[in-house]
Structures are given as C-alpha cells and as structure tokens.
Design a protein around this motif. Structure first.
Motif, PDB file in Angstrom:
ATOM      1  N   THR A  51       2.107  16.540   2.612  1.00  0.00           N
ATOM      2  CA  THR A  51       2.606  16.249   1.266  1.00  0.00           C
ATOM      3  C   THR A  51       1.650  15.304   0.553  1.00  0.00           C
ATOM      4  OG1 THR A  51       4.898  16.462   2.017  1.00  0.00           O
ATOM      5  CG2 THR A  51       4.544  15.321  -0.066  1.00  0.00           C
ATOM      6  N   HIS A  52       1.403  15.582  -0.723  1.00  0.00           N
ATOM      7  CA  HIS A  52       0.662  14.662  -1.584  1.00  0.00           C
ATOM      8  C   HIS A  52       1.673  13.857  -2.403  1.00  0.00           C
ATOM      9  CE1 HIS A  52      -3.137  16.762  -0.749  1.00  0.00           C
ATOM     10  NE2 HIS A  52      -2.415  17.865  -0.810  1.00  0.00           N
ATOM     11  N   THR A  84       0.837  -1.187   0.000  1.00  0.00           N
ATOM     12  CA  THR A  84       0.000   0.000   0.000  1.00  0.00           C
ATOM     13  C   THR A  84       0.876   1.242   0.000  1.00  0.00           C
ATOM     14  OG1 THR A  84      -1.757  -1.163   1.173  1.00  0.00           O
ATOM     15  CG2 THR A  84      -1.792   1.241   1.247  1.00  0.00           C
ATOM     16  N   LEU A  85       0.571   2.154  -0.904  1.00  0.00           N
ATOM     17  CA  LEU A  85       1.369   3.366  -1.071  1.00  0.00           C
ATOM     18  C   LEU A  85       0.703   4.538  -0.366  1.00  0.00           C
ATOM     19  CD1 LEU A  85       2.235   2.927  -4.854  1.00  0.00           C
ATOM     20  CD2 LEU A  85       3.685   2.396  -2.878  1.00  0.00           C
ATOM     21  N   SER A  86       1.507   5.518  -0.044  1.00  0.00           N
ATOM     22  CA  SER A  86       1.012   6.689   0.675  1.00  0.00           C
ATOM     23  C   SER A  86       0.447   7.709  -0.300  1.00  0.00           C
ATOM     24  CB  SER A  86       2.150   7.309   1.495  1.00  0.00           C
ATOM     25  OG  SER A  86       1.713   8.485   2.146  1.00  0.00           O
ATOM     26  N   LYS A  87      -0.780   8.101  -0.087  1.00  0.00           N
ATOM     27  CA  LYS A  87      -1.448   9.115  -0.906  1.00  0.00           C
ATOM     28  C   LYS A  87      -1.202  10.518  -0.362  1.00  0.00           C
ATOM     29  CE  LYS A  87      -6.226  10.418  -2.129  1.00  0.00           C
ATOM     30  NZ  LYS A  87      -7.640   9.941  -2.129  1.00  0.00           N
ATOM     31  N   PHE A  88      -1.139  10.616   0.941  1.00  0.00           N
ATOM     32  CA  PHE A  88      -1.145  11.910   1.624  1.00  0.00           C
ATOM     33  C   PHE A  88      -0.496  11.695   2.979  1.00  0.00           C
ATOM     34  CE2 PHE A  88      -3.947  14.194   4.750  1.00  0.00           C
ATOM     35  CZ  PHE A  88      -3.441  15.468   4.555  1.00  0.00           C
ATOM     36  N   SER A  89       0.471  12.510   3.310  1.00  0.00           N
ATOM     37  CA  SER A  89       1.190  12.276   4.558  1.00  0.00           C
ATOM     38  C   SER A  89       1.570  13.597   5.213  1.00  0.00           C
ATOM     39  CB  SER A  89       2.454  11.450   4.294  1.00  0.00           C
ATOM     40  OG  SER A  89       3.422  12.227   3.614  1.00  0.00           O
ATOM     41  N   PHE A 109      -5.865   3.144  -7.402  1.00  0.00           N
ATOM     42  CA  PHE A 109      -5.412   4.448  -7.883  1.00  0.00           C
ATOM     43  C   PHE A 109      -6.049   5.573  -7.072  1.00  0.00           C
ATOM     44  CE2 PHE A 109      -5.622   7.473 -11.766  1.00  0.00           C
ATOM     45  CZ  PHE A 109      -4.413   8.063 -11.427  1.00  0.00           C
ATOM     46  N   PHE A 110      -7.361   5.504  -6.858  1.00  0.00           N
ATOM     47  CA  PHE A 110      -8.053   6.551  -6.112  1.00  0.00           C
ATOM     48  C   PHE A 110      -7.606   6.609  -4.658  1.00  0.00           C
ATOM     49  CE2 PHE A 110     -11.737   5.886  -9.241  1.00  0.00           C
ATOM     50  CZ  PHE A 110     -11.331   6.951 -10.033  1.00  0.00           C
ATOM     51  N   GLU A 111      -7.358   5.452  -4.061  1.00  0.00           N
ATOM     52  CA  GLU A 111      -7.084   5.397  -2.633  1.00  0.00           C
ATOM     53  C   GLU A 111      -5.612   5.558  -2.277  1.00  0.00           C
ATOM     54  OE1 GLU A 111     -10.833   2.527  -1.296  1.00  0.00           O
ATOM     55  OE2 GLU A 111      -8.772   1.739  -1.202  1.00  0.00           O
ATOM     56  N   GLN A 112      -4.706   5.387  -3.248  1.00  0.00           N
ATOM     57  CA  GLN A 112      -3.282   5.381  -2.914  1.00  0.00           C
ATOM     58  C   GLN A 112      -2.465   6.421  -3.674  1.00  0.00           C
ATOM     59  OE1 GLN A 112      -1.423   1.464  -2.666  1.00  0.00           O
ATOM     60  NE2 GLN A 112      -3.430   0.490  -2.682  1.00  0.00           N
ATOM     61  N   ASP A 113      -3.097   7.314  -4.379  1.00  0.00           N
ATOM     62  CA  ASP A 113      -2.355   8.326  -5.132  1.00  0.00           C
ATOM     63  C   ASP A 113      -3.046   9.678  -4.965  1.00  0.00           C
ATOM     64  OD1 ASP A 113      -0.065   8.239  -7.460  1.00  0.00           O
ATOM     65  OD2 ASP A 113      -1.504   9.855  -7.804  1.00  0.00           O
ATOM     66  N   GLY A 114      -2.238  10.746  -4.818  1.00  0.00           N
ATOM     67  CA  GLY A 114      -2.791  12.041  -4.455  1.00  0.00           C
ATOM     68  C   GLY A 114      -2.924  13.044  -5.577  1.00  0.00           C
TER      69      GLY A 114
END
Length: 218
Positions: free
Chosen positions: A187-188, A35-40, A129-134
């Motif tokens: 950060t996005h 799982t990748l970070s979308k927003f941190s 794509f929607f849940e893991q990318d910003g």
C-alpha cells in the motif's frame, strides 16, 4: 529523458527564483513530527514503513543496466551524495501520480537547468515530503552526462550511469549486494499532513507540465 536534456542544454543556468528559501540552511531535515509511512506491506495507514536494509542490486536488461538501491533511511541525503560529483547542471522531473491538492497529476519538469547547490536546496526543502509520502517520484538528471537517479514510491533509488563507480560508492557506505524485493500486496500512503508541502512544491518553480505516462499511474 533525452529530450529533457536537449531542452535544458538550450537554457542558461538561473538563480533560484524563490528568495524566501534563500536563507535556509542546507542540512538534512530533523523531523519534528512522528515519521509517517510512505509505503507498507499492510493496508493500514498507521502501518510501519517498508524499508530496505541498505542494499543494492545491479539489474541487467537487453542493451542496458541500472542499479536498484534500497536504503534503510534518509533517501534524499543518499541521492544527493551519489550525484555530488556528477557534472552539472541538473534537470529535475517531479512525477505526481496521486495528487491531493490538484485535480489531475502530471509530470513537472524544472523550467531551467539548476546547479548542484540549487538541487540540494530544493530536495532538502521537501525532504520530509519525499521520504514520508507515497504520492510521487522524483528524478534527477546530470544534463552533460545523462546520469540519472530516480527516487520512486517504493523507497528505491534507481541509478543510471557509471554503475561501477556507484557500486564502489555504495560499498564505501556499507551497502551490500542483495536482491531488491517489493512486498505483494502493498500500500502507498498519502498523508493530509503533507498537502501544504504539495502546494508549495508545485509553486517552487514555474514547472513545465506534461501528462502522466501509463507507467506513472498508481
């Protein structure tokens, strides 16, 4: 969005034009990648994704109100669940603010009204794509009622419509009322792993494209 609804009302519901997706089962994606970070709250690309602890907040403004919903995980299944009993057909607006495969972003409106089943197929096809990318936001509107759900780049779903009904639905799902907070700074993250998904999404329908609004800019 009123003009969007008026445009859709003048068109008949059509079948999903992409037969390649026709045999795909309508279940939430089981992610086969890390799982990748979308927003941190960190500038590091490997930073942990900032999520909310299954909460909601009613936000009141002069003349209108909305709900801000902060799910811990799985925003797409929740969005679909919340609009499952809304009157269709639906309109979709995809707001691509930070494109990686085209030169300029934009607002991409679905070219015809879609049934709930076609909406479900579209959103689950690009769930990762929607849940893991910003790089984007996704809007869903019930055309007869103009109820709206917006999944934004900060892992928040904004809801417009019958807020009392939505609050009861969230309470049934053990969401709690609490303030929605956005970390500052934050950060996005835009991941090259999803560039193919961006290309596929932009050809999923013959989208009607508009320029970004100032509020869409990253």
């Amino acid at each position: 969005m009123t003009n969007l609804a008026k445009l859709f009302f003048s068109m008949p519901i059509e079948e999903n034009p992409l037969s390649a997706y026709g045999s795909r089962k309508l279940f939430p994606t089981v992610f086969d990648m890390e799982t990748l970070s979308k927003f941190s709250a960190s500038e590091q690309a490997s930073a942990r994704n900032y999520t909310h602890p299954d909460i909601w907040e009613r936000q009141n403004y002069p003349g209108w109100s909305r709900l801000a919903i902060g799910p811990r995980l799985h925003e797409i299944p929740l969005l679909l669940d919340l609009c499952k009993n809304w009157d269709g057909p639906f309109g979709v607006l995809y707001v691509l603010s930070a494109p990686r495969t085209i030169e300029t972003g934009g607002r991409f409106q679905s070219p015809h009204p879609v049934s709930y089943e076609d909406l479900e197929l579209f959103l689950y096809s690009f769930q990762e794509f929607f849940e893991q990318d910003g790089r984007h936001d996704i809007w869903v509107i019930s055309l007869p009622t103009q109820n709206q759900l917006i999944l934004d780049r900060h892992n928040v779903i904004y809801a417009y419509g019958n807020l009392d009904t939505l609050e009861r639905a969230l309470e049934e799902r053990e969401f709690s009322p609490a303030p929605i907070e956005t970390p500052v700074p934050h950060t996005h993250h835009y991941h090259p792993e999803f560039d193919t998904a961006e290309r596929e999404l932009l050809t999923y329908w013959d989208w009607i494209q508009y320029e970004l609004l100032p509020s869409d800019e990253v």
